[in-house]
Design a protein around this motif. Sequence first.
Motif, PDB file in Angstrom:
ATOM      1  N   UNK A   9      22.799 102.806  81.988  1.00  0.00           N
ATOM      2  CA  UNK A   9      22.174 101.491  82.015  1.00  0.00           C
ATOM      3  C   UNK A   9      20.833 101.476  81.302  1.00  0.00           C
ATOM      4  N   UNK A  10      20.292 100.286  81.148  1.00  0.00           N
ATOM      5  CA  UNK A  10      18.984 100.090  80.533  1.00  0.00           C
ATOM      6  C   UNK A  10      17.972  99.861  81.646  1.00  0.00           C
ATOM      7  N   UNK A  11      16.982 100.722  81.750  1.00  0.00           N
ATOM      8  CA  UNK A  11      15.956 100.589  82.772  1.00  0.00           C
ATOM      9  C   UNK A  11      14.909  99.565  82.325  1.00  0.00           C
TER      10      UNK A  11
ATOM     11  N   UNK B 194      17.678  98.051  86.646  1.00  0.00           N
ATOM     12  CA  UNK B 194      18.625  98.530  85.634  1.00  0.00           C
ATOM     13  C   UNK B 194      19.577  97.420  85.213  1.00  0.00           C
ATOM     14  N   UNK B 195      19.713  97.241  83.907  1.00  0.00           N
ATOM     15  CA  UNK B 195      20.759  96.402  83.331  1.00  0.00           C
ATOM     16  C   UNK B 195      21.978  97.293  83.145  1.00  0.00           C
ATOM     17  N   UNK B 196      23.056  97.000  83.844  1.00  0.00           N
ATOM     18  CA  UNK B 196      24.252  97.828  83.754  1.00  0.00           C
ATOM     19  C   UNK B 196      24.889  97.683  82.373  1.00  0.00           C
ATOM     20  N   UNK B 197      25.832  98.578  82.072  1.00  0.00           N
ATOM     21  CA  UNK B 197      26.516  98.499  80.774  1.00  0.00           C
ATOM     22  C   UNK B 197      27.238  97.172  80.619  1.00  0.00           C
TER      23      UNK B 197
ATOM     24  N   UNK C   9      20.859  96.170  89.331  1.00  0.00           N
ATOM     25  CA  UNK C   9      20.957  97.481  89.946  1.00  0.00           C
ATOM     26  C   UNK C   9      19.568  98.130  89.907  1.00  0.00           C
ATOM     27  N   UNK C  10      19.406  99.212  90.651  1.00  0.00           N
ATOM     28  CA  UNK C  10      18.145  99.951  90.623  1.00  0.00           C
ATOM     29  C   UNK C  10      18.441 101.444  90.547  1.00  0.00           C
ATOM     30  N   UNK C  11      17.430 102.192  90.147  1.00  0.00           N
ATOM     31  CA  UNK C  11      17.509 103.647  90.148  1.00  0.00           C
ATOM     32  C   UNK C  11      16.192 104.171  90.707  1.00  0.00           C
ATOM     33  N   UNK C  12      16.292 105.174  91.579  1.00  0.00           N
ATOM     34  CA  UNK C  12      15.104 105.699  92.233  1.00  0.00           C
ATOM     35  C   UNK C  12      14.837 104.996  93.553  1.00  0.00           C
TER      36      UNK C  12
END
Length: 200
Positions: free
Chosen positions: A28-30, A167-170, A119-122
Amino acid sequence: MPTTPTYVLAAPVDEGGEIVFAHAFDSGIRVWMRGLTRSVDERPRRLRGVAAPLYGGTIRNMEPLQDFMSDFVEHAEDDPAMPLSPGRIRDTRPVVARTSLDSLSSRMHFSYRAMSPMHTVGPWDGAAAELLLSRVRGLDYRHVGFFATGLPELPAGAAPDTLPAAVISREQAEYLAEYLHAPAGPVLHHLGRAARSSPR
């Protein structure tokens, strides 16, 4: 951690600050915000649920963002080392409702793509992250409008790979790249037809 170089785009905002995008051709794109200054004066002022301030403005040049999205969509591969957590809007209105962009009067003049929730990461314990991009119907401007809420702040000089991010998902990136590259005419045609057929 990404195993390939991280590609970063800091998109300047006319009203002040930047929206920062980064990817390593992974899942994804953060996305972060940095120094955004124009907050939207909402009514009612007291928001219910878990909500963050709403920012709005104009990304002054859409072309680098078009290229960035297209490059990601063309070359990205799923990365199991980047586990994404689904976002959740908790007892508050989503960004489309907070901006009234889904009203008939607004749809007559603007088209939009909303990533809501992202979405998120971390580690993440705040409000849902949401990002909406908007184009003027019928006019092929170089800029693109936006509304954002819940995006984490990226400090100057910080390494993007080490920080929590929206996050921008695929799938969202494919959808967004198509929107950004569509000429004003086709964008208007398709969205106008969808608006006329919508029960809302």
